[in-house]
Design a protein around this motif. Structure first.
Motif, PDB file in Angstrom:
ATOM      1  N   SER A  36       0.865  -1.250  -0.032  1.00 41.51           N
ATOM      2  CA  SER A  36      -0.051  -0.021  -0.092  1.00 41.51           C
ATOM      3  C   SER A  36       0.740   1.200  -0.096  1.00 41.51           C
ATOM      4  O   SER A  36       0.438   2.119  -0.772  1.00 41.51           O
ATOM      5  CB  SER A  36      -0.997  -0.040   1.183  1.00 41.51           C
ATOM      6  OG  SER A  36      -1.761  -1.134   1.213  1.00 41.51           O
ATOM      7  N   HIS A  37       1.869   1.245   0.785  1.00 35.98           N
ATOM      8  CA  HIS A  37       2.684   2.545   0.633  1.00 35.98           C
ATOM      9  C   HIS A  37       3.454   2.631  -0.750  1.00 35.98           C
ATOM     10  O   HIS A  37       3.396   3.708  -1.279  1.00 35.98           O
ATOM     11  CB  HIS A  37       3.966   2.109   1.569  1.00 35.98           C
ATOM     12  CG  HIS A  37       3.784   2.148   3.071  1.00 35.98           C
ATOM     13  ND1 HIS A  37       3.241   3.312   3.585  1.00 35.98           N
ATOM     14  CD2 HIS A  37       4.417   1.398   4.038  1.00 35.98           C
ATOM     15  CE1 HIS A  37       3.049   3.316   4.983  1.00 35.98           C
ATOM     16  NE2 HIS A  37       3.707   2.297   5.328  1.00 35.98           N
ATOM     17  N   GLY A  38       3.638   1.499  -1.263  1.00 34.53           N
ATOM     18  CA  GLY A  38       4.410   1.653  -2.712  1.00 34.53           C
ATOM     19  C   GLY A  38       3.513   2.094  -3.687  1.00 34.53           C
ATOM     20  O   GLY A  38       3.660   2.822  -4.522  1.00 34.53           O
ATOM     21  N   VAL A  39       2.185   1.503  -3.616  1.00 35.26           N
ATOM     22  CA  VAL A  39       1.075   2.049  -4.685  1.00 35.26           C
ATOM     23  C   VAL A  39       0.695   3.275  -4.372  1.00 35.26           C
ATOM     24  O   VAL A  39       0.570   4.139  -5.331  1.00 35.26           O
ATOM     25  CB  VAL A  39      -0.218   0.850  -4.230  1.00 35.26           C
ATOM     26  CG1 VAL A  39      -1.351   1.518  -5.173  1.00 35.26           C
ATOM     27  CG2 VAL A  39       0.313  -0.460  -4.816  1.00 35.26           C
ATOM     28  N   ALA A  40       0.581   3.744  -3.006  1.00 35.21           N
ATOM     29  CA  ALA A  40       0.390   5.377  -2.951  1.00 35.21           C
ATOM     30  C   ALA A  40       1.496   6.098  -3.368  1.00 35.21           C
ATOM     31  O   ALA A  40       1.183   7.149  -4.176  1.00 35.21           O
ATOM     32  CB  ALA A  40       0.211   5.365  -1.416  1.00 35.21           C
ATOM     33  N   ALA A  41       2.608   5.508  -3.177  1.00 33.76           N
ATOM     34  CA  ALA A  41       3.846   6.568  -3.844  1.00 33.76           C
ATOM     35  C   ALA A  41       3.855   6.485  -5.338  1.00 33.76           C
ATOM     36  O   ALA A  41       3.878   7.505  -6.075  1.00 33.76           O
ATOM     37  CB  ALA A  41       5.037   5.962  -3.060  1.00 33.76           C
ATOM     38  N   TYR A  42       3.508   5.317  -5.926  1.00 32.76           N
ATOM     39  CA  TYR A  42       3.610   5.193  -7.311  1.00 32.76           C
ATOM     40  C   TYR A  42       2.244   6.125  -7.941  1.00 32.76           C
ATOM     41  O   TYR A  42       2.675   6.859  -9.136  1.00 32.76           O
ATOM     42  CB  TYR A  42       3.230   3.691  -7.790  1.00 32.76           C
ATOM     43  CG  TYR A  42       3.179   3.527  -9.073  1.00 32.76           C
ATOM     44  CD1 TYR A  42       4.485   3.672 -10.029  1.00 32.76           C
ATOM     45  CD2 TYR A  42       2.103   3.234 -10.039  1.00 32.76           C
ATOM     46  CE1 TYR A  42       4.565   3.202 -11.371  1.00 32.76           C
ATOM     47  CE2 TYR A  42       1.982   2.984 -11.305  1.00 32.76           C
ATOM     48  CZ  TYR A  42       3.318   3.112 -12.020  1.00 32.76           C
ATOM     49  OH  TYR A  42       3.136   2.550 -13.501  1.00 32.76           O
TER      50      TYR A  42
ATOM     51  N   ASP B  66       7.865   5.952  -8.604  1.00 34.37           N
ATOM     52  CA  ASP B  66       8.232   4.674  -9.154  1.00 34.37           C
ATOM     53  C   ASP B  66       9.212   3.886  -8.647  1.00 34.37           C
ATOM     54  O   ASP B  66       9.607   2.799  -9.118  1.00 34.37           O
ATOM     55  CB  ASP B  66       8.195   4.547 -10.785  1.00 34.37           C
ATOM     56  CG  ASP B  66       9.310   4.841 -11.270  1.00 34.37           C
ATOM     57  OD1 ASP B  66      10.050   5.670 -10.538  1.00 34.37           O
ATOM     58  OD2 ASP B  66       9.567   4.903 -12.473  1.00 34.37           O
ATOM     59  N   THR B  67       9.931   4.323  -7.510  1.00 36.43           N
ATOM     60  CA  THR B  67      10.925   3.645  -6.774  1.00 36.43           C
ATOM     61  C   THR B  67      10.474   2.286  -6.645  1.00 36.43           C
ATOM     62  O   THR B  67      11.291   1.472  -6.659  1.00 36.43           O
ATOM     63  CB  THR B  67      11.483   4.472  -5.680  1.00 36.43           C
ATOM     64  OG1 THR B  67      11.720   5.649  -6.080  1.00 36.43           O
ATOM     65  CG2 THR B  67      12.797   4.075  -5.057  1.00 36.43           C
ATOM     66  N   ALA B  68       9.550   2.075  -5.891  1.00 43.21           N
ATOM     67  CA  ALA B  68       9.324   0.696  -5.453  1.00 43.21           C
ATOM     68  C   ALA B  68       8.758  -0.154  -6.338  1.00 43.21           C
ATOM     69  O   ALA B  68       9.282  -1.292  -6.396  1.00 43.21           O
ATOM     70  CB  ALA B  68       7.959   0.750  -4.482  1.00 43.21           C
ATOM     71  N   LYS B  69       8.193   0.237  -7.560  1.00 44.25           N
ATOM     72  CA  LYS B  69       8.086  -0.559  -8.784  1.00 44.25           C
ATOM     73  C   LYS B  69       9.014  -1.131  -9.398  1.00 44.25           C
ATOM     74  O   LYS B  69       9.426  -2.205  -9.785  1.00 44.25           O
ATOM     75  CB  LYS B  69       7.190   0.308  -9.519  1.00 44.25           C
ATOM     76  CG  LYS B  69       6.730  -0.641 -11.085  1.00 44.25           C
ATOM     77  CD  LYS B  69       5.767   0.350 -11.809  1.00 44.25           C
ATOM     78  CE  LYS B  69       5.644  -0.271 -13.217  1.00 44.25           C
ATOM     79  NZ  LYS B  69       5.008  -1.481 -12.927  1.00 44.25           N
ATOM     80  N   ARG B  70      10.209  -0.014  -9.585  1.00 40.88           N
ATOM     81  CA  ARG B  70      11.665  -0.355 -10.067  1.00 40.88           C
ATOM     82  C   ARG B  70      12.175  -1.296  -9.249  1.00 40.88           C
ATOM     83  O   ARG B  70      13.183  -2.310  -9.793  1.00 40.88           O
ATOM     84  CB  ARG B  70      12.420   0.980 -10.534  1.00 40.88           C
ATOM     85  CG  ARG B  70      11.701   1.837 -11.552  1.00 40.88           C
ATOM     86  CD  ARG B  70      12.869   3.039 -11.865  1.00 40.88           C
ATOM     87  NE  ARG B  70      12.808   3.994 -10.831  1.00 40.88           N
ATOM     88  CZ  ARG B  70      13.739   4.050  -9.981  1.00 40.88           C
ATOM     89  NH1 ARG B  70      14.753   3.344  -9.807  1.00 40.88           N
ATOM     90  NH2 ARG B  70      13.475   5.219  -8.991  1.00 40.88           N
ATOM     91  N   LEU B  71      12.311  -1.425  -7.954  1.00 40.88           N
ATOM     92  CA  LEU B  71      12.844  -2.445  -7.046  1.00 40.88           C
ATOM     93  C   LEU B  71      11.878  -3.820  -6.959  1.00 40.88           C
ATOM     94  O   LEU B  71      12.424  -4.397  -6.031  1.00 40.88           O
ATOM     95  CB  LEU B  71      13.160  -1.690  -5.921  1.00 40.88           C
ATOM     96  CG  LEU B  71      14.174  -0.696  -6.056  1.00 40.88           C
ATOM     97  CD1 LEU B  71      14.093   0.093  -4.577  1.00 40.88           C
ATOM     98  CD2 LEU B  71      15.396  -0.890  -6.611  1.00 40.88           C
TER      99      LEU B  71
END
Length: 212
Positions: free
Chosen positions: A29-35, A40-45
């Motif tokens: 949820s943190h990553g989706v909210a940031a995206y 897109d840092t979480a997505k790339r990792l």
């Protein structure tokens, strides 16, 4: 009180799946909210996934094994400077984790009620399946509420600390951010001194009892 290893193993075998799901949804949820806000840092990792092994933190897992309630995952990396919402972006991303856990806790409570209202005769295959499911759903409520409330404590690097930082004036926010290096020590002290038991635990118990 004697430690019952068989009972402990049985409990953890039922708790581990709700725990993995709780921390996975929290970090995702943190990553989706940031995206959604432009980072897109979480997505790339490879962190925008429901695969729990992408999020597991060994120390956080050990903490669960010790406390049988609390634990944590590897924080999803977020570049807050890339968020489109400069004013509230940090708070939105930080709040996404606890909010997702409350949602899972509510869904688990509703599913538990659905399981409990179904008439099941004892010593049947249905009963043997329904009982573990009911226990896991109850544990899901407890774990998700605990994870949400714990993360809302206003201490960095917890989500509550991020939210507080977002709303502080710049100078105070900068000074408060310097406390992050001591955050883990402060959290451990809260447990060791009993402050956590007197302040945070009652909130967790109240919300869990309300949902159940």
């Amino acid at each position: 009180m004697d430690f019952n290893i068989a009972e402990y193993i049985r409990f953890m075998s039922l708790a581990i799946v709700p725990f993995f799901f709780a921390i996975t949804v929290h970090e995702l949820s943190h990553g989706v909210a940031a995206y959604m806000l432009g980072d897109d840092t979480a997505k790339r990792l490879g962190r925008l996934t429901l695969n729990p092994f992408a999020h597991i933190d060994i120390v956080g897992l050990l903490f669960l094994l010790i406390t049988q309630l609390f634990g944590w995952a590897k924080p999803v990396p977020v570049n807050f400077s890339r968020l489109r919402n400069n004013k509230y972006g940090m708070a939105i991303v930080a709040a996404a984790g606890p909010v997702s856990n409350i949602a899972v806790a509510l869904a688990s409570a509703l599913l538990l009620q659905a399981v409990l209202v179904v008439p099941i005769h004892a010593d049947t295959l249905a009963a043997k399946i329904a009982m573990p499911i009911a226990i896991m759903l109850k544990l899901s409520v407890q774990i998700n509420v605990a994870l949400a409330v714990f993360n809302l404590i206003p201490i960095l690097p917890l989500d509550g600390g991020r939210i507080l930082t977002n709303f502080l004036p710049y100078e105070k926010a900068f000074k408060f951010s310097q406390t992050e290096r001591y955050g883990f020590i402060i959290i451990i002290l809260l447990f060791l001194t009993g402050i956590f038991d007197k302040t945070v635990l009652p909130v967790i118990r109240y919300l869990t009892a309300f949902l159940l």
